[in-house]
Motif scaffolding. Structure first.
Motif, PDB file in Angstrom:
ATOM      1  N   UNK A  93      40.765  48.630  45.057  1.00 51.25           N
ATOM      2  CA  UNK A  93      39.456  48.535  44.428  1.00 51.25           C
ATOM      3  C   UNK A  93      38.321  48.293  45.396  1.00 51.25           C
ATOM      4  N   UNK A  94      38.615  48.231  46.694  1.00 53.68           N
ATOM      5  CA  UNK A  94      37.552  47.964  47.670  1.00 53.68           C
ATOM      6  C   UNK A  94      36.501  49.067  47.687  1.00 53.68           C
ATOM      7  N   UNK A 106      45.619  47.096  26.480  1.00 51.85           N
ATOM      8  CA  UNK A 106      45.489  47.040  27.921  1.00 51.85           C
ATOM      9  C   UNK A 106      44.397  48.030  28.372  1.00 51.85           C
ATOM     10  N   UNK A 107      43.941  47.858  29.598  1.00 53.15           N
ATOM     11  CA  UNK A 107      42.904  48.740  30.108  1.00 53.15           C
ATOM     12  C   UNK A 107      43.440  50.166  30.188  1.00 53.15           C
ATOM     13  N   UNK A 108      42.637  51.150  29.771  1.00 52.24           N
ATOM     14  CA  UNK A 108      43.119  52.532  29.753  1.00 52.24           C
ATOM     15  C   UNK A 108      43.612  53.030  31.110  1.00 52.24           C
ATOM     16  N   UNK A 109      42.989  52.577  32.199  1.00 53.63           N
ATOM     17  CA  UNK A 109      43.424  53.056  33.516  1.00 53.63           C
ATOM     18  C   UNK A 109      44.781  52.483  33.892  1.00 53.63           C
ATOM     19  N   UNK A 110      45.036  51.227  33.538  1.00 51.73           N
ATOM     20  CA  UNK A 110      46.353  50.642  33.801  1.00 51.73           C
ATOM     21  C   UNK A 110      47.425  51.383  32.998  1.00 51.73           C
ATOM     22  N   UNK A 123      44.866  43.882  34.755  1.00 47.70           N
ATOM     23  CA  UNK A 123      44.928  45.311  34.509  1.00 47.70           C
ATOM     24  C   UNK A 123      44.500  46.119  35.727  1.00 47.70           C
ATOM     25  N   UNK A 124      43.466  45.654  36.414  1.00 54.28           N
ATOM     26  CA  UNK A 124      43.067  46.345  37.645  1.00 54.28           C
ATOM     27  C   UNK A 124      44.191  46.312  38.672  1.00 54.28           C
ATOM     28  N   UNK A 125      44.826  45.163  38.814  1.00 55.11           N
ATOM     29  CA  UNK A 125      45.912  45.047  39.781  1.00 55.11           C
ATOM     30  C   UNK A 125      47.056  45.987  39.435  1.00 55.11           C
ATOM     31  N   UNK A 158      42.163  35.773  40.768  1.00 48.91           N
ATOM     32  CA  UNK A 158      42.751  36.727  41.703  1.00 48.91           C
ATOM     33  C   UNK A 158      44.149  37.047  41.195  1.00 48.91           C
ATOM     34  N   UNK A 159      44.418  38.330  41.002  1.00 51.23           N
ATOM     35  CA  UNK A 159      45.715  38.751  40.483  1.00 51.23           C
ATOM     36  C   UNK A 159      46.422  39.629  41.511  1.00 51.23           C
ATOM     37  N   UNK A 160      47.712  39.403  41.609  1.00 50.65           N
ATOM     38  CA  UNK A 160      48.560  40.190  42.510  1.00 50.65           C
ATOM     39  C   UNK A 160      49.583  40.936  41.658  1.00 50.65           C
TER      40      UNK A 160
END
Length: 638
Positions: free
Chosen positions: A547-548, A457-461, A516-518, A491-493
């Protein structure tokens, strides 16, 4: 610099072409330049610049010859003595170039020799010789101009001090009565010969004016502009500074003199074609392209220039649209303008004693209520706090626009669109949660996406999830869904729910371009919520990140060691996905944010805030209409 550092480009580019020594007759040393001899050079100090020239033991002698030429025949004899291509001529050209680079030379009027920069003139002439590009032209402009000092009490100390300052600067000043001016304000108007008198009701567009105001304990000087603009600025500044007034107590005798002389200086500089005194302050807080007002206080006696974004724009240079904010640095530079303690329109977000780890928190006040904002970094938290505070206050300007129904504010159009579209997407999901039925509109369905904190998974998540459940010890779960736009971008929620005092509560929600960003932003939002509940229990408004802001915070380049685990690299990745996400959210919601303006009958404070935001390059967009029917979603399993 040392004279022997001269490069080939400092001499003549081709044999026989004129160089700086050949044209020395056009120039003379500025008035007031002081010269200090050094063992192997000279140090020259002018009005706001200085330069040290070092070389061999002969450099002071060389400077003496050059100084004689500047004060005498303009270097004709010196040019003949220094043969083209010789080291002597190269050294002379180098020194002359440094004088030009540091603005220590001024153009000599045609037909004049010797001192022509006001060295032997009166105080005003010497001052012009020190600061003006063309002192004689500036002096002539002042001699031709006429000024009126208008006040409700023309015999008051403020009006008299302003008139004396103008007279000393070489501007003819006449004091007159203007009963429509508020008590404590003096209007200074300058007009050239042949122009309508500044005492008449109709003012010429070329008239230059400035207003100086004095109230108990505080005063101001407006930027130079037309008469209507100056008076509008004076009304706006008086209103903003009213809370800073200190009735009672003896007025400091230096305050009227400070304000009056500053007002006269600003007007004189405008008439003479000099740059405004605020530009001489060298204050990095002043925003280029925006006017500056001088604000002075009694205790302690001090004055400073502040970027002024007034509520009423009249002059053409003030009405023209300002460029949008494009970077986080630009946005952060404008936050102090919007939140200035003296002339701002918002309360300043301040970390104070709030924790900055694991998430950074800042606190501000909105209409007497506490607002807390959090993010991965304090600068991002401050930006989101300012945007949300502005939204809450702007929402008071129109019935039915309070809360999330109000306008959306962002640092530039991309940031504002990102915030508005994410809010609309999250609102659609929330509204669907209370519905039943099939799919319609641009949605072709919602699919549940399994997510767990596993390797890969993404390190930030993984980081923010670990902070939430391990470092903070919160019992939490996350549900991730993909919102299908029927061929549009992903688009992920993500929704994080936490167990709090035996019940399930909302932790954080995010709408982003990847799962992962979500999860990362939803978990970060939950961390902010948990920290705020513990450290600011009286908070009325909570602002969580999204993320805006990535498009603003994206660095031009990342260091080689900054992998995806670093916040800067993560924001750069998110910024690259932002255009596609905004396009997909537009298709998903069937709506595109449009510019918003307050209605004509909105509160004056709302109009002032909206105007200040636009002048600072912020964007204000309409929120998605709440009454509009949203597409039906098919809720996926969690």
């Amino acid at each position: 610099m040392t004279v022997d550092q001269a490069g080939p480009d400092m001499v003549t580019s081709q044999e026989g072409e004129p160089d700086a020594l050949d044209s020395l007759g056009r120039w003379t040393l500025r008035s007031g330049v002081s010269v200090t001899a050094l063992p192997h050079g000279v140090h020259l100090r002018g009005w706001i610049t200085s330069v040290t020239l070092e070389g061999g033991a002969g450099l002071p002698v060389l400077w003496g010859r050059l100084a004689e030429a500047l004060a005498g025949d303009g270097g004709a004899e010196l040019a003949r003595a220094a043969v083209a291509g010789s080291p002597l001529r190269a050294a002379l050209v180098t020194v002359i170039g440094q004088l030009h680079d540091h603005d220590l030379l001024v153009e000599r009027p045609a037909g004049e020799t010797g001192d022509a920069a006001g060295e032997n003139g009166d105080a005003a002439g010497q001052w012009l010789g020190a600061v003006a590009d063309r002192p004689t032209v500036a002096a002539a402009a002042l001699a031709r101009s006429q000024a009126r000092v208008l006040a409700a009490r023309p015999d008051g100390p403020l009006a008299r001090a302003a008139a004396r300052a103008l007279d000393r600067a070489g501007v003819r000043a006449v004091t007159g009565e203007a009963v429509d001016l508020p008590d404590g304000q003096v209007l200074l108007v300058a007009a050239g010969p042949g122009e309508p008198s500044p005492l008449t009701a109709e003012q010429d567009a070329q008239d230059r004016a400035v207003v100086v105001g004095l109230r108990p304990g505080v005063g101001f000087v407006t930027p130079v502009g037309g008469v209507r603009q100056a008076r509008a600025d004076a009304d706006g500044l008086a209103d903003r500074l009213r809370p800073r007034e200190a009735p009672g107590g003896a007025e400091h005798p230096g305050l009227p003199a400070l304000l009056a002389s500053s007002a006269a200086q600003r007007l004189v500089c405008a008439v003479a074609g000099l740059r405004d005194p605020s530009a001489e302050a060298g204050d990095a807080r002043l925003i280029p392209g925006l006017p500056a007002a001088l604000v002075a206080e009694r205790e302690p006696l001090r004055g400073e220039y502040l970027t002024w974004v007034g509520p009423v724009l009249v002059d053409a240079d003030r009405v023209r649209p300002r460029a949008d904010v494009r970077t986080l640095a630009e946005a952060l530079a404008r936050i102090p303008v919007l939140t200035d303690r003296l002339a701002g329109v918002l309360d300043e977000p301040d970390p104070g004693a709030l924790p900055q780890l694991p998430a950074a928190l800042v606190r501000s006040s909105v209409a007497g209520e506490v607002l807390v904002s959090g993010s991965a970094r304090a600068d991002l938290a401050r930006l989101e706090a300012v945007c949300r505070a502005a939204e809450l206050l702007l929402g008071e300007g129109e019935a039915g626009l309070e809360g999330d129904g109000g306008p959306v504010v962002g640092a530039g159009i991309v940031h504002a669109r990102g915030r508005a579209l994410r809010r609309a997407g999250a609102g659609a999901v929330r509204q669907q949660g209370s519905r039943s039925g099939g799919t319609s509109g641009p949605f072709s369905g919602v699919a549940s996406v399994p997510w767990s904190p596993e390797p890969g998974r993404h390190p930030q998540a993984l980081h923010w999830w670990s902070v939430l459940v391990r470092r903070l010890g919160v019992d939490a779960d996350v549900a991730v869904s993909r919102l299908d736009t029927g061929g549009g971008g992903p688009v992920f929620h993500a929704q994080v729910r936490i167990q709090f005092q035996g019940r399930t509560a909302g932790g954080g929600t995010a709408v982003e371009a990847s799962a992962d960003d979500a999860v990362a932003f939803a978990a970060l939002s939950a961390v902010v919520r948990v920290q705020a509940a513990a450290d600011v229990p009286d908070a009325r408004h909570l602002v969580t990140p999204s993320g805006a802001s990535a498009s603003l915070a994206r660095p031009e380049a990342t260091a080689p060691w900054e992998d995806a685990g670093w916040t800067t690299a993560w924001l750069a990745e998110s910024a690259a996905r932002e255009p596609g996400l905004q396009e997909a959210l537009t298709a998903l919601t069937g709506w595109s944010p449009q510019p918003w303006e307050p209605p004509a009958d909105a509160l004056a404070d709302v109009h002032a805030l909206w105007s200040a935001l636009r002048q600072c390059g912020f964007s204000v967009l309409s929120a998605r209409p709440g009454h509009r029917t949203l597409p039906t979603l098919t809720e996926g399993s969690r």
